[in-house]
Structures are given as C-alpha cells and as structure tokens.
Design a protein around this motif. Structure first.
Motif, mmCIF file in Angstrom:
data_model
loop_
_atom_site.group_PDB
_atom_site.id
_atom_site.type_symbol
_atom_site.label_atom_id
_atom_site.label_comp_id
_atom_site.label_asym_id
_atom_site.label_seq_id
_atom_site.Cartn_x
_atom_site.Cartn_y
_atom_site.Cartn_z
ATOM 1 N N UNK A 267 0.825 -1.209 0.000
ATOM 2 C CA UNK A 267 0.000 0.000 0.000
ATOM 3 C C UNK A 267 0.859 1.259 0.000
ATOM 4 N N UNK A 268 2.168 1.113 -0.107
ATOM 5 C CA UNK A 268 3.063 2.271 -0.104
ATOM 6 C C UNK A 268 3.249 2.781 -1.530
ATOM 7 N N UNK A 269 4.072 3.815 -1.661
ATOM 8 C CA UNK A 269 4.332 4.379 -2.987
ATOM 9 C C UNK A 269 5.694 3.958 -3.524
ATOM 10 N N UNK A 270 6.283 2.913 -2.926
ATOM 11 C CA UNK A 270 7.577 2.401 -3.371
ATOM 12 C C UNK A 270 7.496 0.891 -3.507
ATOM 13 N N UNK A 271 8.292 0.279 -4.396
ATOM 14 C CA UNK A 271 8.282 -1.179 -4.542
ATOM 15 C C UNK A 271 8.704 -1.877 -3.256
ATOM 16 N N UNK A 272 8.266 -3.115 -3.095
ATOM 17 C CA UNK A 272 8.651 -3.939 -1.948
ATOM 18 C C UNK A 272 9.073 -5.310 -2.445
ATOM 19 N N UNK A 273 10.022 -5.930 -1.757
ATOM 20 C CA UNK A 273 10.462 -7.280 -2.092
ATOM 21 C C UNK A 273 10.338 -8.167 -0.859
ATOM 22 N N UNK A 274 9.827 -9.388 -1.089
ATOM 23 C CA UNK A 274 9.592 -10.328 0.007
ATOM 24 C C UNK A 274 10.121 -11.698 -0.399
#
Length: 203
Positions: A183-190
C-alpha cells in the motif's frame, strides 16, 4: 472458485508467456478447455482468457491449474524439467542468472527453488505500489512464511492485519484466507516460502 479478471483501469498487463505455457502444457496432456475446467474448478472462460494473455491470473488460480495438469512449479514458470543442465552445479543449486520469472503486472514472482525440489518452494515477490498476492486460502494444507527484504507491505491472515517492513518475518497456515499487499508508494520485495504439510507427489 472465485476468479478475478484485472480491470483495465488497474494498469496491469498480463504476461503472455504464462498463457502460452499453460496452453502448450494443456495440449501436451491432451486436455480440452472443458476437461481442464472440470479438473481444476476454474471456468472455461477464465482459462481461455489466461491462455490468450487477456487476464492476469492470481497465483492461487495458477496453482489450481498446475495441480490439475499435474505439472511442477518449474514447468509453470516455463522451465523445461528435462533440459540438460548448462553448468556442472549440483542439483541443489540454482544460479541467479537461471531464475525463471512470472510477471503478473504489479506482482513479479522469481523462482529460487532448484529444479528437483518439489516439497519446498522459495520465491522472491516484487510488489509494485498497489500490488498484491493471495486473497484466498489454498485448497491443500501447507505453511507459508517469508521475510520482507525491502519496502513495506500489509499482511492479512484470517482477518488479522500486520504492517511489515524490511527485516520483519512471518509464518502462517495457508488454509486461512490471506493476502500480501503493497500500500506504499515504493516497490517492496519479500522472500516467500511455501512448505508442504501433506503435498501430493506431483508438486
């Protein structure tokens, strides 16, 4: 089974490789669209749209199709399970350059598991802003876990919600409804892990 076609306004382009792989594997098994629909619980219309690259299937939907086709995760990602190895690495190693990827628009899944591993699957999920994974319980017993490598995500499991950031980890029973969302404005990696509890032999 609930199925979801991505609305045009969401800006998520379907990966044509996913559909072409499914079509090729279905035909190789000698299955009609109707037979695969009966075996997987996914409608004929949805399968047709996935094969033609007109719909972005969830991984839960792809898993239902994969199990009905009796194929491995590696084959789903377009990897030939009988291909000759290109290196002298042992079969428990997968090099970074050889990771197959499925692009589902705002969600990218990169397979880390070596070819011969069927009971434990490791992936890196890259979620663009607004991207999500999951949404429904799996139809077979398994545990999921992971580690947020970068960015921030929301994890919901059986109605309980947690906001996770880089370095946070989690484990849950995948029979519970769940989703992972950026839900943020930056990519995320998991780092995403699926471990078998009672997998059938073809996984």
């Amino acid at each position: 089974m609930n199925e979801r076609i991505v609305p045009p306004g969401e800006g998520r382009a379907a990966d044509p490789n996913v559909g072409s792989n499914l079509r090729k594997l279905r035909k190789a098994k000698g299955l009609s669209l109707q037979r695969l629909a009966d075996e997987s619980g996914v409608s004929v219309g949805m399968i047709s749209q996935v094969e033609r690259g007109l719909a972005n299937p969830s991984m839960r939907l792809l898993t239902s199709l994969r199990r009905a086709l009796n194929i491995s995760m590696q084959e789903l990602f377009g990897e030939d399970p009988v291909a000759e190895p290109t290196t002298t690495d042992p079969n428990f190693v997968r090099r970074k350059a050889n990771r197959p990827v499925i692009d589902l628009g705002t969600l990218h899944k990169e397979l880390l598991t070596p070819t011969d591993q069927r009971h434990l699957q490791l992936m890196i999920l890259r979620l663009e802003p607004g991207g999500e994974s999951g949404g429904k319980a799996l139809s077979y017993p398994a545990e999921k876990g992971g580690l947020v490598l970068s960015g921030r995500v929301i994890l919901s499991v059986d109605g309980e919600v947690a906001e996770l950031a880089g370095g946070d980890s989690f484990v849950f029973d995948s029979v519970s409804p769940h989703f992972l969302r950026n839900t943020s404005d930056a990519p995320a990696e998991v780092l995403w892990i699926i471990g078998a509890v009672q997998f059938d032999r073809h996984l």
